[in-house]
Design an enzyme around this catalytic site. Structure first.
Site, PDB file in Angstrom:
ATOM      1  N   ARG A 263     -10.024  -8.225 -60.282  1.00  0.00           N
ATOM      2  CA  ARG A 263      -8.984  -9.255 -60.099  1.00  0.00           C
ATOM      3  C   ARG A 263      -9.113 -10.380 -61.117  1.00  0.00           C
ATOM      4  NH1 ARG A 263     -10.272  -7.442 -55.095  1.00  0.00           N
ATOM      5  NH2 ARG A 263     -11.893  -9.010 -54.896  1.00  0.00           N
TER       6      ARG A 263
ATOM      7  N   GLU B 230     -25.781  -8.002 -51.687  1.00  0.00           N
ATOM      8  CA  GLU B 230     -26.418  -8.223 -50.390  1.00  0.00           C
ATOM      9  C   GLU B 230     -27.320  -7.039 -50.039  1.00  0.00           C
ATOM     10  OE1 GLU B 230     -23.559  -9.201 -47.470  1.00  0.00           O
ATOM     11  OE2 GLU B 230     -25.069  -9.764 -45.988  1.00  0.00           O
TER      12      GLU B 230
END
Ligand code: AMP
Length: 178
Positions: A66, A103
């Site tokens: 994006r 993560e």
């Protein structure tokens, strides 16, 4: 048609939050309603680039995927080139790669070895700053080529994740802060 520059509040209202996408616990910030609105999209590009005059930046570097949308539009506005930082394995020519922690696990981004000239002035752009790992890896690639980051600009910043800490020394602009 209203052609006035939109406020940040208007831009914020065009971003919708999708709970549990793409996985449980993630509040995904969906920018597609903003992109679909000509005035809001152009206004967001104006705000992201407002510090710079055309000709004062050599390249808008956009982060997969994006970030490409905003960096390409910003590059045209600033009469600068556009350079993609892509996920590993997507760029066809020789690349430099930078790994960073997610993560759970790791990811790698890449840039073409000849994408930026040493000393060139870069505006680094992505749609969203979260933990900062992606932007920091992209910044490391830009620096590896000897280019200079004038600013890192994000449409959205998730401030509670403190991504700024990973971009120490780089001026940061974010429009909509959560
Ligand atoms: P980070 O490396 O944690 O700063 O994550 C930033 C990258 O992940 C950006 O390229 C974003 O497009 C994407 N991202 C992270 N969190 C979100 C979110 N809540 N909504 C939309 N995109 C996100």
């Amino acid at each position: 048609m209203n052609s006035s520059r939109p406020t940040v509040a208007e831009i914020e209202r065009a971003i919708r939050t999708i709970p549990d996408f793409p996985q449980p616990g993630i509040q995904f910030k969906d920018i597609t309603p903003l992109l679909a609105d000509a005035r809001l999209f152009a206004g967001a590009i104006d705000l992201l680039t407002e510090k710079f005059k055309p000709g004062s930046v050599d390249a808008g570097v956009g982060i997969d995927a994006r970030g490409f949308i905003f960096a390409a539009a910003a590059a045209v506005r600033l009469q600068a080139g556009f350079v993609p930082v892509r996920k590993k394995g997507k760029l066809p020519y020789q690349t430099h790669e930078q790994e960073y922690a997610l993560e759970y696990g790791y990811a790698t981004v890449a840039i073409h070895v000849d994408a930026l000239k040493p000393g060139s002035r870069v505006l680094l752009i992505d749609d969203l700053l979260a933990t900062g790992g992606t932007a920091a890896a992209a910044a490391a690639l830009v620096k590896k080529l000897g280019a200079r980051i004038l600013e890192a600009a994000f449409l959205i910043e998730l401030k509670f994740l403190n991504g700024r800490a990973k971009l120490a020394g780089v001026p940061i602009r974010s429009l909509v802060v959560y």
